[in-house]
Design an enzyme around this catalytic site. Structure first.
Site, PDB file in Angstrom:
ATOM      1  N   TRP A  42       2.183 -16.133 -59.267  1.00 15.95           N
ATOM      2  CA  TRP A  42       1.925 -16.429 -57.846  1.00 15.95           C
ATOM      3  C   TRP A  42       1.028 -15.316 -57.332  1.00 15.95           C
ATOM      4  CZ3 TRP A  42       1.671 -19.373 -53.793  1.00 15.95           C
ATOM      5  CH2 TRP A  42       2.046 -18.986 -52.509  1.00 15.95           C
ATOM      6  N   ASP A  56       1.178  -8.882 -43.673  1.00  6.96           N
ATOM      7  CA  ASP A  56       0.661 -10.157 -44.177  1.00  6.96           C
ATOM      8  C   ASP A  56       0.357 -11.077 -42.979  1.00  6.96           C
ATOM      9  OD1 ASP A  56       0.062 -12.332 -45.785  1.00  6.96           O
ATOM     10  OD2 ASP A  56       2.165 -12.823 -46.202  1.00  6.96           O
ATOM     11  N   ASP A  83      -2.160 -18.223 -53.583  1.00  3.62           N
ATOM     12  CA  ASP A  83      -1.683 -18.331 -52.197  1.00  3.62           C
ATOM     13  C   ASP A  83      -2.905 -18.155 -51.293  1.00  3.62           C
ATOM     14  OD1 ASP A  83      -0.454 -18.019 -49.764  1.00  3.62           O
ATOM     15  OD2 ASP A  83       0.478 -16.081 -50.235  1.00  3.62           O
ATOM     16  N   ARG A 157       1.788 -26.501 -48.050  1.00  3.86           N
ATOM     17  CA  ARG A 157       2.951 -25.697 -47.638  1.00  3.86           C
ATOM     18  C   ARG A 157       3.347 -26.075 -46.218  1.00  3.86           C
ATOM     19  NH1 ARG A 157       3.420 -19.198 -48.229  1.00  3.86           N
ATOM     20  NH2 ARG A 157       4.614 -18.728 -46.358  1.00  3.86           N
ATOM     21  N   HIS A 188       9.242 -24.329 -47.010  1.00  2.14           N
ATOM     22  CA  HIS A 188       9.669 -22.938 -46.878  1.00  2.14           C
ATOM     23  C   HIS A 188      10.776 -22.846 -45.835  1.00  2.14           C
ATOM     24  CE1 HIS A 188       9.422 -18.896 -47.975  1.00  2.14           C
ATOM     25  NE2 HIS A 188       8.389 -18.467 -47.284  1.00  2.14           N
TER      26      HIS A 188
HETATM   27  C1  SPV Z   1       3.680 -14.804 -50.218  1.00  2.00           C
HETATM   28  O1  SPV Z   1       4.307 -14.307 -51.173  1.00  2.00           O
HETATM   29  O2  SPV Z   1       2.587 -14.360 -49.852  1.00  2.00           O
HETATM   30  C2  SPV Z   1       4.225 -15.959 -49.511  1.00  2.00           C
HETATM   31  C3  SPV Z   1       5.659 -16.212 -49.541  1.00  2.00           C
HETATM   32  O3  SPV Z   1       3.450 -16.661 -48.887  1.00  2.00           O
HETATM   33  S1  SPV Z   1       6.361 -15.549 -48.090  1.00  2.00           S
HETATM   34  O4  SPV Z   1       6.102 -14.138 -48.065  1.00  2.00           O
HETATM   35  O5  SPV Z   1       7.778 -15.870 -48.141  1.00  2.00           O
HETATM   36  O6  SPV Z   1       5.745 -16.199 -46.936  1.00  2.00           O
HETATM   37 MG    MG Z   2       1.622 -15.775 -48.532  1.00  2.00          MG
END
Ligand code: SPV
Ligand code: MG
Length: 292
Positions: A42, A56, A83, A157, A188
């Site tokens: 991933w 993020d 992603d 998603r 999610h």
């Molecule tokens: C990521 O790993 O960047 C994801 C999953 O998108 S989460 O952090 O749960 O949104």
């Molecule tokens: Mg992400």
């Protein structure tokens, strides 16, 4: 090579019933995931943001993410699920991004139905705004049309549960995303138990298989996910970076406390193990062959 990886991802889902995908934030973490036996990687936006010490929230650019994706793809034979957050803009940007990610060696992309800039999903009280369904359908159609390899997976998603809109809205969106051409639906959830996702999966009567990221509800084991029949991919979303932070925090504190590395040195992998992971053996071989 990437065609082979894409086929491998399909084969793993068919053979095992569930592909186990581990987050990677670097080629080294990707190699460790491959050696451990995961079925795929991933290319996580969360992990890469954390690697830079950044939140993020769409701060990492497509170019930065692609650069790491390419480096990871060069160092591992595992298929990569990229992603791509919200797709870096509108449907036109998504169309362009798919070409880039496919060429970079990804076997699948996950595009989320949030507005740009996004806010990371698991943070308490996060601002979670979703796109209109029609607008997100346009992104999915653009993605499906842009791919060259028909086996390259477009994963939609669905953040309806994250945004607190409830199961009915999540199911409505999933059906619309499947209709627009999504191959799989990632549902999610940040609920601390699997019940919210389990209920969604039981009530999902579309044909697109389900992807989950059980970070918030770790009780969801692989066998529990398999028993729901419709889940084909389970993503361990951030366990590489969290393991790295755990190990570094502990060791760095120990070195400060002990005033040296005498004891700490015995608790970490040897330099020789890093040489192995770097393939120093290959350098020695080339020296023997070419240096005269
Ligand atoms: C990521 O790993 O960047 C994801 C999953 O998108 S989460 O952090 O749960 O949104
Ligand atoms: Mg992400």
């Amino acid at each position: 090579m990437s065609k082979l990886k894409t086929k491998t991802l399909h084969d793993k889902m068919a053979e095992r019933g569930l592909a186990r995908i581990m987050a990677a934030h670097s080629p080294l973490s990707a190699r460790l995931a491959e050696e451990a036996g995961f079925d795929g990687l991933w290319a996580s936006g969360f992990e890469l943001s954390a690697l830079y010490g950044l939140p993020d929230v769409s701060v990492i650019t497509m170019s930065e993410h692609l650069q790491m994706m390419r480096a990871i793809a060069e160092r591992t034979s595992l298929p990569i699920v990229a992603d791509i957050d919200t797709g870096f803009g509108n449907a036109v940007n998504v169309h362009y991004a798919i070409g880039q990610y496919e060429a970079a060696g990804a076997s699948a992309v996950v595009i989320e139905d949030k507005t740009f800039p996004k806010v990371t999903s698991l943070v308490a009280g996060g601002r979670q705004e979703l796109l209109r369904i029609e607008e997100f359908q346009g992104k999915l159609e653009a993605a499906a049309n842009a791919r060259k390899d028909p086996d390259f997976l477009i994963i939609a998603r669905n953040e309806a549960l994250i945004a607190g809109l409830g199961e009915e809205e999540a199911l409505r969106r999933a059906a619309a995303y499947e209709e627009a051409g999504a191959d799989m639906i990632l549902i999610h959830s940040k609920r601390k138990t699997p019940d919210e996702v389990e209920s969604f999966v039981r009530n999902w009567n579309g044909t697109a298989p389900i992807v989950i990221v059980p970070t918030a509800y770790p009780q969801m084991t692989e066998s529990r996910a398999k028993s729901l029949k419709k889940i084909r991919m389970l993503i361990y979303g951030n366990h590489g970076i969290r393991a790295a932070v755990t190990a570094m925090q502990k060791l760095f504190a120990q070195i400060i406390a002990e005033g040296g590395i005498e004891k700490a040195d015995r608790e970490i992998v040897s330099v020789e193990e890093i040489f192995r992971l770097q393939n120093m053996g290959g350098v020695k071989e080339k020296e023997g062959k070419y240096l005269r």
